[in-house]
Design a protein around this motif. Sequence first.
Motif, short mmCIF file in Angstrom:
data_model
loop_
_atom_site.label_atom_id
_atom_site.label_comp_id
_atom_site.label_asym_id
_atom_site.label_seq_id
_atom_site.Cartn_x
_atom_site.Cartn_y
_atom_site.Cartn_z
N ILE A 39 28.40 51.66 25.97
CA ILE A 39 27.70 52.46 27.17
C ILE A 39 28.53 53.77 27.37
O ILE A 39 28.20 54.42 27.90
CB ILE A 39 27.90 51.41 28.16
N ARG A 89 29.58 55.69 25.57
CA ARG A 89 29.37 56.90 24.69
C ARG A 89 27.79 57.40 24.78
O ARG A 89 27.15 57.85 24.09
CB ARG A 89 29.49 56.45 23.24
N GLY A 90 27.16 56.62 25.84
CA GLY A 90 25.89 56.72 26.21
C GLY A 90 24.66 55.89 25.62
O GLY A 90 23.46 56.26 25.58
N GLN A 91 25.12 54.83 24.87
CA GLN A 91 24.41 54.06 24.20
C GLN A 91 24.21 52.92 25.09
O GLN A 91 24.69 51.87 25.01
CB GLN A 91 25.09 53.47 22.99
N PHE A 92 23.00 53.02 25.86
CA PHE A 92 22.46 52.11 26.96
C PHE A 92 21.85 50.92 26.24
O PHE A 92 21.44 49.82 27.23
CB PHE A 92 21.94 52.69 28.14
N ASP A 93 21.53 50.86 25.19
CA ASP A 93 20.48 49.86 24.58
C ASP A 93 21.22 48.55 24.01
O ASP A 93 20.66 47.62 23.60
CB ASP A 93 19.64 50.51 23.55
N VAL A 94 22.55 48.60 24.16
CA VAL A 94 23.42 47.49 23.61
C VAL A 94 23.24 46.41 24.59
O VAL A 94 23.35 46.57 25.91
CB VAL A 94 24.87 48.05 23.45
N LYS A 95 22.79 45.38 23.99
CA LYS A 95 23.03 44.13 24.99
C LYS A 95 24.07 43.24 24.36
O LYS A 95 24.18 42.80 23.29
CB LYS A 95 21.51 43.50 24.51
N ASN A 114 23.96 43.21 31.22
CA ASN A 114 22.75 43.69 30.48
C ASN A 114 21.72 44.35 31.60
O ASN A 114 21.08 45.28 31.09
CB ASN A 114 22.22 42.55 29.95
N SER A 133 23.11 47.78 32.24
CA SER A 133 22.84 48.62 31.07
C SER A 133 21.60 49.05 30.93
O SER A 133 21.22 50.40 30.72
CB SER A 133 23.25 47.86 29.80
N ALA A 177 20.24 52.96 31.41
CA ALA A 177 19.39 53.81 30.37
C ALA A 177 17.88 54.05 31.08
O ALA A 177 17.81 55.35 30.61
CB ALA A 177 18.85 52.49 29.43
N SER A 202 20.53 62.03 29.28
CA SER A 202 21.62 62.53 28.61
C SER A 202 22.11 64.18 28.52
O SER A 202 21.12 64.84 28.71
CB SER A 202 21.39 62.20 26.93
#
Length: 170
Positions: A1, A3-9, A26, A29, A33, A38
């Motif tokens: 998160i 690093r801007g990767q909001f799709d990680v669950k 979740n 996150s 997203a 971005s």
Amino acid sequence: IGRGQFDVKVPVLSRDELGELAESFNIMSGELARTTVSKEYVEGILENMNDLLIVTDPEGRIQTVNRAAVEMFGNAPVSGKPLLSLFEAPPEAAVIRDAEVVLRTRDGRLTPALFSSSVLRDRDGRLLGYIVAARDITARKRNEEALLAAKLAAEASSRELETFSYSVAH
């Protein structure tokens, strides 16, 4: 998160406090997203604008320019230059909307432009600088001149026809 990767669950493996924490994480996150734009997305928009975009510091020195501004003013070191140095006759106000100005291009040509500027402030209201947008209106000015010339020619023809009609009638 971070690093801007909001799709990680995070896997929810239990229904206890850790499971509730994972579920909350979740949800957070997912909300991030959905609501976060971005930096690359915004930069892409600014770089692909056809209008010039210039951002200055509070003293009016150029800090950032987009591709369209580079195309007009060249790769010469524009950063740090006073914004007003780009004008043939600088505008008098800091906040302007749709004013016709004349810009001096990198090769010295004078280019008519439609110019707008606004104040850039932080969340606390402190002045960060100015945002400037300009659009080259050379083609529009040429069309206006052609229309005026055609109008003047039509008026002259109309006067000649009127004079001729008067002389035939008398």
